[in-house]
Design a protein around this motif. Structure first.
Motif, mmCIF file in Angstrom:
data_model
loop_
_atom_site.group_PDB
_atom_site.id
_atom_site.type_symbol
_atom_site.label_atom_id
_atom_site.label_comp_id
_atom_site.label_asym_id
_atom_site.label_seq_id
_atom_site.Cartn_x
_atom_site.Cartn_y
_atom_site.Cartn_z
ATOM 1 N N CYS A 42 2.453 -17.538 118.284
ATOM 2 C CA CYS A 42 3.136 -18.426 117.340
ATOM 3 C C CYS A 42 2.154 -18.957 116.301
ATOM 4 N N GLN A 46 2.423 -18.630 112.168
ATOM 5 C CA GLN A 46 2.722 -19.797 111.349
ATOM 6 C C GLN A 46 1.517 -20.395 110.629
ATOM 7 N N ALA A 101 0.944 -25.908 112.437
ATOM 8 C CA ALA A 101 1.303 -24.826 113.341
ATOM 9 C C ALA A 101 0.983 -25.183 114.789
ATOM 10 N N CYS A 105 4.085 -25.072 117.296
ATOM 11 C CA CYS A 105 3.999 -24.043 118.335
ATOM 12 C C CYS A 105 3.874 -24.666 119.723
#
Length: 543
Positions: A42, A46, A101, A105
């Protein structure tokens, strides 16, 4: 910290061996690898920008740099043991744009994060947890941008006070910022807890001089003051930023200082006749002196020439003026201290910052950019506020209690001046007018396996000092976070606690940003019957 304080530990603990590292036995909580892998994937999708790939700043426990990075900003051996829970991963972003992020995440994968800037919370809250967690280490976000024309500075949370002070002095000899005296303290936690130092009587706290901030909220958005709103901005300036988001950077309003300031540091043995009277006089006048002058009283356990231990009282000053003016004030207001011309040293503000941390005179200022001197010690700290002078007759009893406790260092920092002029509700730090001085207690030891013994000693000393401290509530210092006070948030924030709860409920309703003493949401309080019984009047909750 005075050198004699460290020498005392050696005297007390001769032949005690201190382990240099606990890296050989990492206590890592096992979490399904698929969750960790999903979190990392993730992040890769991102995070941005491409110039700072997130993969370069993810440290797994198997990484050779993991333990070194974890230990880099730990200042209490109590949380550097084989039994200390370690993070699942460490993420140390090199760009603010990568931080959102980490938040999004982590939430998406059911993981919690802990955020560390300087690591000076001596309860380990920023880098340990009773649950599996990701450590978001802001050590690489340490940029300091000075705009002297505007008299402001943007400082990232991972910057230390030493770095901030150096960069200010690099641009101007007549500008400064009111904050702490320890150069390794990180901006993120220090400012979000209030922040205080040698300029507080003239200019107030750090948070009284912060005009903007950049924060990542629970939704993973970067917000400045305008975007977050005034209540959110109010809450992070003294309410503990880690309860509300990730503080990326602060905008500071720099303050003016003269080209020359004057300092002194004189020592007295508390067993010398008349010294307790000097300390009693200090209590009566230190908070009433001109704003330009702060005289702190310190006490430390020190070895004598005969090899025994005694308590040394030190008086250290910061005066925004020249030697002659300081001598005139001291002769008029505090002649008992006996300050002489030879005691007073004129220097620049940046050199005074080094003087206050006992950095030897003549040391290059560049040491502030990477001050990495650490002492491998176990410690427990606490804080108090004193509103009326401690009786002179009681002072010998305090010294006796300290000698029974161990190697205890105390700082008595006077209030008054600008601190009296700012309203209690201006920021969450509510300890203002009415306080004569603040006490910092620091109990240190070097023996392994003695935590319970010394923690009990610290509690006994704190209980003993309660007869002299503020009450209803007995106020506490968020910069001296103390898990012993539990969820008695009113001790930190007094009447500002209800507003903090409301802000928390609005900006982080699911309590993603949480730790042992984080601000609770209103939903959490409504589910706590015991809390409602004790605080329904304060929060106007239905019972």
């Amino acid at each position: 910290m005075a050198n004699c304080y460290l020498v005392s530990l050696i005297v007390i603990s001769i032949l005690v061996l201190i382990p240099s590292s606990s890296s050989s036995a990492n206590n890592i909580v096992v979490v399904d690898d698929t969750i960790i892998d999903a979190f990392i994937q993730c992040l890769g999708k991102q995070s941005r920008p491409l110039s700072y790939p997130i993969s370069d700043v993810i440290y797994k426990p198997t990484n050779s740099s993991f333990q070194e990075l974890l230990d880099n900003r730990i200042y209490n051996l109590r949380y550097q043991q084989s039994t200390t829970r370690k993070p699942l991963l460490i993420v140390a972003p090199k760009s603010e744009l990568n931080v959102p992020a980490v938040v999004t995440c982590a939430r998406a994968n059911g993981l919690k994060i802990k955020t560390r800037s300087g690591g000076h919370d001596f309860e380990g809250i920023s880098y340990t947890a009773p649950f599996p967690f990701i450590l978001l280490d802001l050590v690489n976000l340490n940029n300091v941008e000075i705009d002297i024309n505007d008299e402001t500075a943007w400082v990232q949370s991972g910057a230390t006070l030493g770095q901030i002070y150096y960069r200010i002095a690099e641009k101007s000899p007549v500008h400064a910022f009111p904050a702490g005296v320890c150069p390794t303290v990180g901006a993120g936690g220090h400012f979000s807890g209030g922040g205080y130092g040698a300029l507080m009587r003239k200019y107030g706290l750090s948070v009284d001089n912060i005009v903007d901030a950049r924060v990542v909220d629970a939704n993973g958005k970067i917000l400045d003051r305008e975007a977050m709103g005034e209540d959110f901005f109010w809450a992070i300036r003294g309410g503990g930023g880690s309860s509300f988001g990730v503080i990326l950077a602060w905008k500071l309003r720099l303050v003016r200082v003269p080209p020359t300031v004057t300092v002194f540091n004189v020592d007295k043995d508390v067993n010398t006749p008349g010294v307790n009277h000097i300390l009693y006089k200090w209590q009566n006048i230190a908070h009433k002196l001109p704003k330009d002058l702060l005289v702190r009283a310190e006490s430390s356990v020190c070895p004598t020439t005969s090899g025994n231990l005694s308590i040394k009282a030190s008086f250290i000053s910061m005066f925004l003026g020249d030697r002659e003016s300081l001598l005139e004030i001291m002769d008029k207001s505090f002649p008992e201290l006996g300050i002489t011309r030879e005691d007073c040293k004129e220097m620049t503000w940046i050199d005074s910052a080094m003087f206050w941390h006992h950095i030897p005179q003549g040391t290059p200022r560049e040491i502030l950019l990477n001050y990495d001197i650490k002492h491998p010690l176990y410690r427990k700290i606490k804080g108090d506020f004193i509103k009326t002078p401690i009786p002179e007759a009681a002072l010998p009893k305090i010294w006796e209690k300290i000698m029974q406790t161990g190697v205890v260092y105390m700082e008595w920092t006077p209030f008054g001046g600008r601190m009296d002029e700012i309203d209690e509700s201006a920021v969450p730090f509510a300890h203002r007018k009415g306080n004569s001085f603040m006490i910092f207690y620091d109990l240190l030891w070097v023996e392994d396996g003695m935590d319970e013994f010394y923690l009990n000693k610290a509690k006994e000393l704190y209980e003993f000092m309660g007869q002299f401290a503020s009450d209803s509530p007995r106020e506490a210092v968020l910069n001296y976070v103390d898990l012993d006070i539990g969820s008695s948030w009113e001790k930190y924030f007094k009447g500002n606690f209800p507003k903090l709860v409301m802000v928390k409920t609005r900006v982080d309703p699911t309590n993603f940003f949480s730790h042992e003493q984080s601000i609770p949401t209103l939903y959490m309080l409504l589910d706590n019957t015991d809390f409602k019984k004790g605080y329904n009047g304060l929060l106007r909750l239905p019972v």
